[in-house]
Scaffold this active site. Structure first.
Site, PDB file in Angstrom:
ATOM      1  CB  CYS A 152      -0.843  -0.054   1.210  1.00 16.83           C
ATOM      2  SG  CYS A 152      -1.984   1.276   1.372  1.00 16.83           S
TER       3      CYS A 152
ATOM      4  CE1 TYR B 286      -4.338   1.644  -5.603  1.00 21.48           C
ATOM      5  CE2 TYR B 286      -3.447   3.622  -5.591  1.00 21.48           C
ATOM      6  CZ  TYR B 286      -3.497   2.199  -5.148  1.00 21.48           C
ATOM      7  OH  TYR B 286      -2.319   1.666  -4.310  1.00 21.48           O
TER       8      TYR B 286
END
Length: 306
Positions: free
Chosen positions: A49, A180
């Protein structure tokens, strides 16, 4: 509790709209602020992440390892959310929980969003107090300053804070989150809009870094941490998995030099795990379990032409 972006974060037109951060407690001595006590808070992050990677980098850069403890979730998210399967018995040794979502529900039994990383957890209560990746590194940089190591870099200097905040907003909207928006898009138009936005900004950054070591010249700042975590994942994950494939990072001479310059700093290198990044993102592709062999991470150590 949601465990997948597709459950609540895709709009009607196919655009990915990231959920808001629920826990935004600030640290300090003001009204409603939490005391930045040593040995009370635990940072939960994952090597996949970027949002949590930057918190791990800043913690290490500032020498807060003995002040804020750290726990790590596995790079592949399960149907129950992020799991502490890297730990013995699949349980975090300090918090005593198997899934990060347990700490979210301890803080709010009605919480129905995703349990995200990074999460700063109060070890005395077992509750999440901050999952706001927008400001968490700034909390480390300012509120925890009395506990930083001697000679720690000033990543958020007062004279530059407004400029850093403005650039960080651009980086989030047009780089960090844009990958994203492209990868999670559910329509061609939403994907192409994110794709164009991303590469327009990368071209701008490539030009900015033509005459600078870091984004603000010779001074390492919070903004560099935020850009680095996206660049580190670009060729191994975003380019192949999220279809942002106009250029690889290594095709941008200045961005590639800049990323490798940061990688040579131990706090960046020690928290960058290319195998975990590939495993986490490429597991989104299909159910084969096959992880690509390349790219060869050794090129990050190639000589840098200053």
């Amino acid at each position: 509790m949601s465990t997948d972006e597709a459950q609540h974060e895709i709009t009607r037109d196919g655009t990915f709209k990231r959920q808001a951060n629920r826990f935004t407690s600030k640290f300090g001595s003001g009204a409603g602020e939490l005391a930045p006590e040593p040995n009370r808070y635990r940072l939960i992050w994952g090597e996949i992440c970027p949002w949590s990677n930057r918190a791990a980098i800043v913690r290490k850069l500032l020498g807060l390892e003995d002040v804020i403890s750290v726990g790590k979730v596995a790079p592949v998210r399960t149907k129950e959310g992020w799991e502490f399967s890297l730990d013995r018995g699949n349980v975090d040794p300090i918090l005593g929980i198997q899934y990060l979502g347990e700490a979210y529900l301890a803080a709010d039994p009605d919480y129905d969003g995703r349990a995200t990383i990074p999460a700063l957890i109060d070890t005395q209560t077992g509750k999440v107090v901050n999952n706001d990746y927008h400001t968490l590194t700034n909390q480390f940089e300012v509120a925890f300053k009395p506990f930083q190591k001697k000679g720690a870099p000033d990543l958020y200097p007062k004279p530059l804070r407004e400029d850093i905040d403005n650039l960080n907003q651009i980086l989030f909207n047009e780089v960090n989150n844009a990958v994203y928006q492209a990868g999670f898009a559910r329509s061609q138009s939403a994907y192409e809009q994110a794709y164009d936005k991303l590469f327009n900004r990368l071209d701008w950054l490539e030009e900015r870094l033509a005459t600078r070591k870091y984004l603000f010249g010779d001074q390492l700042t919070d903004s560099d941490v935020r850009l680095y975590v996206t660049l580190a994942r670009f060729d191994a994950a975003y380019y192949p998995v999220f279809h942002v494939n106009r250029n690889r990072l290594i095709d941008f001479p200045n961005l590639w030099r800049y990323a490798r310059t940061l990688y040579r700093i131990p706090a960046f290198r020690d928290t960058t795990n290319f195998d975990a990044i590939k495993k986490g993102y490429q597991s989104l592709n299909d159910g084969t379990g096959i992880i690509s062999k390349g790219p060869d991470e050794r090129i990050w150590d190639d000589p840098i032409n200053e």
